[in-house]
Design a protein around this motif. Structure first.
Motif, short mmCIF file in Angstrom:
data_model
loop_
_atom_site.label_atom_id
_atom_site.label_comp_id
_atom_site.label_asym_id
_atom_site.label_seq_id
_atom_site.Cartn_x
_atom_site.Cartn_y
_atom_site.Cartn_z
N ARG A 30 0.79 -1.35 0.09
CA ARG A 30 0.08 0.10 -0.12
C ARG A 30 1.06 1.09 0.03
NH1 ARG A 30 -2.92 -2.09 5.22
NH2 ARG A 30 -0.70 -3.02 5.41
N PRO A 31 0.77 2.29 -1.06
CA PRO A 31 1.49 3.49 -1.09
C PRO A 31 1.35 4.33 0.08
CG PRO A 31 -0.03 3.42 -2.78
CD PRO A 31 -0.32 2.16 -1.89
N GLY A 67 2.80 11.07 8.78
CA GLY A 67 2.48 10.48 7.65
C GLY A 67 1.71 9.23 7.73
N GLY A 68 1.28 8.65 6.55
CA GLY A 68 0.41 7.57 6.37
C GLY A 68 -0.08 7.22 4.78
N LYS A 69 -0.84 6.20 4.70
CA LYS A 69 -1.16 5.90 3.59
C LYS A 69 -1.87 6.48 2.60
CE LYS A 69 -5.53 3.87 4.67
NZ LYS A 69 -6.74 4.66 4.20
N VAL A 78 3.66 12.19 -1.77
CA VAL A 78 3.89 13.68 -1.36
C VAL A 78 2.65 14.24 -0.82
CG1 VAL A 78 4.85 16.08 -1.84
CG2 VAL A 78 5.94 13.82 -2.82
N ASP A 79 1.60 14.38 -1.32
CA ASP A 79 0.47 14.83 -1.13
C ASP A 79 -0.09 14.10 0.21
OD1 ASP A 79 -1.34 16.92 -1.68
OD2 ASP A 79 -2.90 15.36 -2.22
N ALA A 80 -0.20 12.88 0.32
CA ALA A 80 -0.24 12.23 1.47
C ALA A 80 0.44 12.56 2.54
CB ALA A 80 -0.24 10.54 1.31
N ALA A 81 1.87 12.66 2.56
CA ALA A 81 2.68 12.93 3.99
C ALA A 81 2.37 14.49 4.23
CB ALA A 81 4.23 13.24 3.06
N LEU A 82 1.85 15.37 3.23
CA LEU A 82 1.52 16.83 3.77
C LEU A 82 0.13 16.72 4.24
CD1 LEU A 82 2.81 18.91 0.36
CD2 LEU A 82 3.87 18.99 2.74
N ARG A 83 -0.82 16.01 3.96
CA ARG A 83 -1.95 15.90 4.45
C ARG A 83 -2.09 15.42 5.70
NH1 ARG A 83 -5.03 11.78 5.07
NH2 ARG A 83 -4.13 10.56 3.61
N GLU A 84 -1.32 14.24 5.82
CA GLU A 84 -1.24 13.67 7.22
C GLU A 84 -0.38 14.23 8.23
OE1 GLU A 84 -2.39 10.89 8.34
OE2 GLU A 84 -3.07 9.75 6.61
N ALA A 85 0.48 15.32 7.99
CA ALA A 85 1.24 15.95 8.83
C ALA A 85 0.47 16.96 9.28
CB ALA A 85 2.55 16.51 7.99
N ALA A 113 6.28 3.11 1.96
CA ALA A 113 6.62 4.62 2.32
C ALA A 113 7.48 5.38 1.53
CB ALA A 113 6.43 4.61 3.69
N THR A 114 7.06 6.52 1.22
CA THR A 114 7.90 7.52 0.51
C THR A 114 8.43 8.44 1.42
OG1 THR A 114 7.04 6.94 -1.82
CG2 THR A 114 8.55 9.05 -1.63
N PRO A 115 9.65 8.56 1.66
CA PRO A 115 10.14 9.68 2.64
C PRO A 115 10.30 11.07 1.83
CG PRO A 115 11.74 7.73 3.03
CD PRO A 115 10.79 7.43 1.32
N VAL A 116 9.60 12.08 2.23
CA VAL A 116 9.50 13.38 1.66
C VAL A 116 10.07 14.36 2.60
CG1 VAL A 116 7.92 15.18 0.95
CG2 VAL A 116 7.24 12.83 0.96
N LEU A 117 11.31 14.90 2.04
CA LEU A 117 12.02 15.70 2.97
C LEU A 117 11.42 17.17 2.75
CD1 LEU A 117 13.91 13.27 3.08
CD2 LEU A 117 15.96 14.94 2.92
N GLY A 118 11.36 18.03 3.96
CA GLY A 118 10.83 19.33 3.84
C GLY A 118 11.39 20.00 4.77
#
Length: 191
Positions: A30-31, A67-69, A78-85, A113-118
């Motif tokens: 699951r992405p 983060g999350g699914k 990327v969008d999921a990481a930002l939404r979950e954060a 899981a894709t790690p997104v750096l920000g």
């Protein structure tokens, strides 16, 4: 950090230290997206991490990135990481300057899981979502990007030894998928 998101990336896995593990070839992962959010602190950059609620189905009580699914409303990891954060710690997406992504990481629970750096450019008041996050804390950049801070431990899992990375910080036991992704980051920053 910009160097960490450029060039060739080798995907990582919770099974990297356990090469004898045989994974099903047709498994469905699951992405997901997780945000490695770095903020200015008193002595330089700091990484924002969470302690997950003990009531969660996946990785309860563990140290994690926000983060999350990937949900149907998301335009990828990327969008999921930002939404979950935003949902988990109250971080507004417009406060984050995206630096890029690292190679995906496969977890034992079936996520890719894709790690997104920000970089967090704007001040914000972290607010833990009580159903998902027990605590929000920060770890110095120098701690998570120093390969010498990481050690390999093991636990019994499904009747066998399972090896994993750890990078303890004070009372926080950073291990498993979070430590593995951070170890990959440390390797790219301090090769």
């Amino acid at each position: 950090m910009r160097r960490a998101v450029t060039g060739e990336h080798t995907p990582s896995s919770d099974f990297d230290l356990n090469p004898e593990t045989v994974l099903p070839p047709n498994r469905k992962l699951r992405p997901a997206g997780v945000l490695a959010a770095f903020l200015p602190g008193e002595n330089g950059l700091e990484l924002l991490l969470t302690k997950r609620s003990s009531r969660l189905k996946h990785h309860p009580g563990q140290i994690a990135f926000p983060g999350g699914k990937v949900d149907p409303v998301d335009d990828g990891p990327v969008d999921a990481a930002l939404r979950e954060a935003h949902e988990e710690v109250g971080l507004p997406r417009e406060a984050v300057e995206l630096l890029g992504t690292m190679a995906p990481h496969e977890t034992v629970t079936g996520f890719l899981a894709t790690p997104v750096l920000g970089l967090v450019r704007d001040a914000f008041d972290p607010i833990a979502e009580p159903g998902e996050v027990a605590e929000i804390f920060r770890v110095p950049f120098d701690h998570v990007t120093d390969p010498a801070r990481y050690s390999i431990q093991w636990r019994r899992w499904r009747g066998q030894r399972r090896y994993y990375y750890t990078a303890p910080f004070g009372p926080y036991y950073i291990w498993g998928a979070t430590a593995r992704m951070l170890r990959a980051l440390a390797g790219r920053i301090s090769p």
